[in-house]
Each structure stands twice: as structure tokens, then as C-alpha cells.
Scaffold this active site. Structure first.
Site, PDB file in Angstrom:
ATOM      1  N   ASP A  34       7.809  -5.708   0.063  1.00 48.05           N
ATOM      2  CA  ASP A  34       6.744  -5.651   1.017  1.00 48.05           C
ATOM      3  C   ASP A  34       5.556  -5.005  -0.070  1.00 48.05           C
ATOM      4  O   ASP A  34       5.435  -3.888  -0.301  1.00 48.05           O
ATOM      5  CB  ASP A  34       6.807  -4.604   2.128  1.00 48.05           C
ATOM      6  CG  ASP A  34       5.549  -4.554   2.976  1.00 48.05           C
ATOM      7  OD1 ASP A  34       4.483  -4.993   2.495  1.00 48.05           O
ATOM      8  OD2 ASP A  34       5.655  -3.972   3.948  1.00 48.05           O
TER       9      ASP A  34
ATOM     10  N   LYS B  63      -3.218  -7.560   3.544  1.00 50.96           N
ATOM     11  CA  LYS B  63      -4.272  -6.743   2.882  1.00 50.96           C
ATOM     12  C   LYS B  63      -5.383  -7.372   1.887  1.00 50.96           C
ATOM     13  O   LYS B  63      -6.285  -8.276   2.370  1.00 50.96           O
ATOM     14  CB  LYS B  63      -3.973  -5.533   2.552  1.00 50.96           C
ATOM     15  CG  LYS B  63      -3.328  -4.635   3.570  1.00 50.96           C
ATOM     16  CD  LYS B  63      -3.206  -3.218   3.327  1.00 50.96           C
ATOM     17  CE  LYS B  63      -2.932  -2.327   4.600  1.00 50.96           C
ATOM     18  NZ  LYS B  63      -1.597  -1.991   4.784  1.00 50.96           N
TER      19      LYS B  63
ATOM     20  N   PHE C 117       6.955   2.317   5.557  1.00 55.27           N
ATOM     21  CA  PHE C 117       5.876   1.491   6.414  1.00 55.27           C
ATOM     22  C   PHE C 117       5.619   0.176   6.162  1.00 55.27           C
ATOM     23  O   PHE C 117       5.342  -0.382   5.286  1.00 55.27           O
ATOM     24  CB  PHE C 117       4.374   2.354   6.407  1.00 55.27           C
ATOM     25  CG  PHE C 117       3.559   2.017   7.458  1.00 55.27           C
ATOM     26  CD1 PHE C 117       3.288   2.363   8.612  1.00 55.27           C
ATOM     27  CD2 PHE C 117       2.707   0.964   6.915  1.00 55.27           C
ATOM     28  CE1 PHE C 117       2.673   1.825   9.473  1.00 55.27           C
ATOM     29  CE2 PHE C 117       1.742   0.074   7.909  1.00 55.27           C
ATOM     30  CZ  PHE C 117       1.524   0.833   9.008  1.00 55.27           C
TER      31      PHE C 117
HETATM   32  C1  LIG Z   1      -0.666  -2.163   5.927  1.00 53.81           C
HETATM   33  C2  LIG Z   1       0.851  -2.427   5.749  1.00 53.81           C
HETATM   34  C3  LIG Z   1       1.489  -3.537   6.646  1.00 53.81           C
HETATM   35  C4  LIG Z   1       0.840  -3.842   7.795  1.00 53.81           C
HETATM   36  O1  LIG Z   1      -0.158  -4.569   7.514  1.00 53.81           O
HETATM   37  P1  LIG Z   1      -1.165  -5.054   8.789  1.00 53.81           P
HETATM   38  O2  LIG Z   1      -2.227  -5.850   8.347  1.00 53.81           O
HETATM   39  O3  LIG Z   1      -1.722  -3.618   8.993  1.00 53.81           O
HETATM   40  O4  LIG Z   1      -0.352  -5.146  10.068  1.00 53.81           O
HETATM   41  C5  LIG Z   1       2.863  -3.594   6.259  1.00 53.81           C
HETATM   42  N1  LIG Z   1       3.388  -3.192   4.871  1.00 53.81           N
HETATM   43  C6  LIG Z   1       2.546  -2.388   4.250  1.00 53.81           C
HETATM   44  C7  LIG Z   1       3.435  -1.788   2.982  1.00 53.81           C
HETATM   45  C8  LIG Z   1       1.332  -1.952   4.468  1.00 53.81           C
HETATM   46  O5  LIG Z   1       0.736  -1.176   3.715  1.00 53.81           O
END
Ligand SMILES: *Cc1c(COP(=O)(O)O)cnc(C)c1O
Length: 405
Positions: free
Chosen positions: A231, A260, A146
């Protein structure tokens, strides 16, 4: 009286679903206030927040130091665009680069934008530095990933709900099973620019890869002149009991993607962090964002980085996570089939005989605890790192009640 009170929430939910697109399926609670680890709904009922906006609220709701940074900045300067310099971006980038042990920071807003930026950086690095033939660069990604919701990113998601009917999809991504370093080694060829991974897969249900996986990925990337992009948008910034999930194996990726919690639960703030030889490939005009690096967000982000620099939150997450793990494991066999945990981040698999993840989350809501299901049978637990052990214990007791009722 309770009927009248209930009506407020019910009416707000009805209004919302009449006029807000149905791209989410929220739990039936309407929050109007919050402090620390507790939120209060429009009817005055309090709930313990064990989701923390998917780890965007690592420091809890309304942390005084973060609110103070935001308030002070609000009165001074909120937005310049990058057409001018502002006096907050430099200090933020300096502190964040130092936290990451890297040279450069490219600020954006949302997590998905950081991922998109990472993809652009990897491709430009592939052509300009590695010498990949024009338009041939590929990026290796994992099954179950994700990385956000943009058209390019959902194109390499293998979750049909995220992916289907949003094509045509951008080419240039190669899938391998998550946690399988040999598969990555086998997938690399002369066109591979990068390996893009979550060091722990969050949305997939807090999937922790086998021991040594990240170290092997690091070695394979180094040997093959391929960038390792981590990520850490959900796993980073204290959540797993270290600053980054990569720290669990003493691994340093070439590129960190952050988001985040970087915005302190107040504003969207994301970043790509890497050394000059990687991020330096981007030249003026090639990438940007009107709001990226704005003084309000970076004032808060600087305070976030300062709070993480002491290591206090990481230590807390590690100790409380060990405590939580013991409690959650005691539920295995009575409604819980598996527990995966790293720091204060747990995926709890619910035995289907006891209900779906959604049903369990709704029953937890009725007992004053907010948790969110993911992928059907998994409950995700990610409280603010400021939570107390007694509060965690109480929350697990509520889960025990829900499962044994
Ligand atoms: C939440 C998340 C994203 C996307 O972040 P947004 O601020 O919602 O666009 C990308 N990678 C990971 C691992 C995430 O948990």
C-alpha cells in the site's frame, strides 16, 4: 477591523459544524485559496502547508502543468464510464505501468477503493491460480495499519476509533506485529493469499520498519507463493525520495496500491498495478467503478506520471529530507522525544510535558504553519515536494519557538 475579519472564519466554521457530519476535527482555519506550498484563509492570512492533504498534494497546490492538463481535458471530455473506451485511459495506464515496471493497471478513484480492489484481486488469485479452497483465503496485515475507511478495511484496523461499533467485520485477515518478518513467515499457511503492508506506516506516525524488513517480506512471499501487496497510497510517488518506499530496499512487490498524489491534488485517482499473471485474474464484469479511469482524472494522472518519470521530484525529496532531518533532530531534548523520517515525510514525537500533538498543531497554526497531529503525541510533516529549503527552515524555526515559548 481584525474582529470583523475574524468573524468571517468563525461564522463559516459555525455553519460547517452545524451541517457537516462531525467525522473530522479540523484545525480552526478556513482556506479559500492556495498556490504552491502556501494557502490563504478567508481573512487573507497565509500559511505554509506542511501536510499537503496527507500527500495528495505532492506537487503543491495548483501546479501549472497539472492545472493545464485538467483545463485542457475539461473542455474536451470528462466522463465516459467504462462502457466505452476513452482516449486518455490507455496513455495513462501505459505510462503508469512503465513507471511501476508492471504489465497492467486497474484504475479506481479513492485509496480505499484501491485497497478493496487489491483484496479482491488477491482472493481471486488465491482461488484461481494458487488453488486455495473456496472461501478460505486469508490476507496477512500488520498491527497499526491504516488502509482506509470501508467496512472491510476498518474490520482489520486495530485502532479502536476507526474500528469499534462498525462490525460485524469481514473475516479472512490475520494480524502480525509491524516490522517483524519472522512473524509473517510463522503466520503463513496454505490459505494465505497475500501479505498487505504499508512499506512505511503513515497514519501510525511515519513508522519506518527495520532495515531489511521489506527485502525479507519479499523473500518470504516468493518462497511461499504469497502475493506481496504494498500500500503505497501515502508513501509512494516521490514522497520518500524514491518513486516508491519499496525502492528504499530495492524491493518490487507483486501489487502496488496507489492513490493520493496520483490525482495531482486535483481529482481522486487511485490504481492497482501488477503483472498479467496477478491482475489478469479479474474478468469483465467482476469489478469496476463508474468514475474509475475517467478521462479527466487520467489526463491529470498521466501528467503526474510524466513529472515523476524524470526523477526530479524524488531527488528533491531526498535532498530536502536530509536537510529537514538535521533540523528536526536538533529539537530532540527540547520538546521533541523522537524523529522518524523518510524523504520529505517526518513523524515528530512531542514530549507530553510540552503539550499534545493537537495543541502543538494549533500553536503552529497561529504562527502560520499547517501541520497535523496523529495518535496523540505525534506531529506529521509532509510538505509539497516543491518546497524550498528556506521555507522548511522557517517552518522548523516556528516549531522551535512553539516548543520553547
Ligand atoms: C489515505 C490512505 C488510504 C485511503 O485513501 P483514501 O483516498 O482516503 O480512501 C489507504 N492507505 C493508505 C496507506 C493511506 O495513507
Amino acid at each position: 477591523m481584525s474582529t470583523a475579519v475574524d468573524d468571517i472564519g468563525a461564522r463559516l466554521i459555525a455553519d460547517e459544524s452545524a451541517h457537516v457530519a462531525h467525522n473530522y476535527h479540523p484545525l480552526p482555519v478556513v482556506v479559500s485559496r492556495a498556490e504552491g506550498v502556501w494557502v490563504t484563509d478567508v481573512e487573507g492570512k497565509r500559511y505554509l502547508d506542511l501536510l499537503s492533504a496527507y500527500s495528495a498534494l505532492n506537487f503543491g497546490h495548483g501546479h501549472p502543468a497539472l492545472l493545464a492538463a485538467a483545463r485542457e481535458q475539461l473542455d474536451r471530455l470528462t466522463l465516459t464510464s467504462r462502457a466505452y473506451h476513452n482516449d486518455r485511459l490507455g496513455p495513462f495506464a501505459t505510462a503508469l505501468a512503465q513507471l511501476c515496471g508492471k504489465d497492467l493497471v486497474l484504475p479506481m478513484n479513492t485509496g480505499a477503493e484501491a485497497v478493496e480492489t487489491g483484496i479482491k484481486v488477491a482472493r481471486a488469485w488465491g482461488y484461481r491460480t494458487k488453488g486455495i479452497a473456496p472461501d478460505a483465503a486469508t490476507i496477512i496485515v500488520a498491527n497499526g495499519n491504516f488502509h482506509g475507511r470501508t467496512t472491510t478495511i476498518v474490520g482489520f484496523s486495530d485502532d479502536p476509533v476507526a474500528h469499534d461499533d462498525f462490525g460485524p467485520y469481514a473475516p479472512g485477515f490475520v494480524h502480525v506485529p509491524y516490522g517483524d518478518a519472522d512473524a509473517i513467515a510463522a503466520a503463513i499457511d496454505e490459505n494465505t493469499a497475500a501479505v498487505l503492508l504499508e512499506p512505511i506506516q503513515g497514519e501510525a506516525g511515519v513508522v519506518v520498519p527495520p532495515d531489511g524488513f521489506l527485502r525479507r517480506v519479499r523473500e518470504i512471499c516468493t518462497e511461499n507463493d504469497v502475493l506481496f501487496i504494498a500500500d503505497e497510497i501515502q508513501s509512494g510517488l516521490g514522497r520518500v525520495g524514491e518513486t516508491f518506499a519499496c525502492d528504499r530496499e530495492g524491493v518490487v512487490p507483486d501489487v502496488y496500491l496507489l492513490g493520493k498524489a496520483l490525482g495531482g491534488g486535483i481529482l481522486p485517482l487511485s490504481a492497482v498495478v501488477a503483472d498479467e499473471d496477478v491482475l489478469g485474474v479479474i474478468r469483465p464484469g467482476e469489478h469496476g467503478s463508474t468514475f474509475g479511469g475517467n478521462p479527466l482524472a487520467t489526463a491529470v494522472g498521466l501528467r503526474v506520471v510524466e513529472m515523476l518519470a524524470s526523477g526530479e521530484f524524488q531527488t528533491r525529496a531526498k535532498a530536502l529530507g536530509e536537510h529537514l532531518e538535521v533540523n528536526l533532530r536538533s529539537l530532540i531534548g527540547t520538546g521533541v522525544t523522537a524523529v522518524r523520517i523518510a524523504g520529505l515525510w517526518a513523524g515528530v514525537d512531542i514530549d507530553p510535558a510540552y503539550g499534545t500533538g493537537r495543541e502543538i498543531a494549533e500553536k503552529m497554526l497561529a504562527r502560520g504553519v499547517l501541520v497535523k497531529d496523529t495518535h496523540g503525541q505525534t506531529i506529521r510533516i509532509a510538505p509539497p515536494l516543491t518546497i524550498r529549503a528556506t521555507e522548511l527552515d522557517w517552518a522548523v524555526e516556528q516549531l522551535r519557538h512553539v516548543l520553547t515559548a
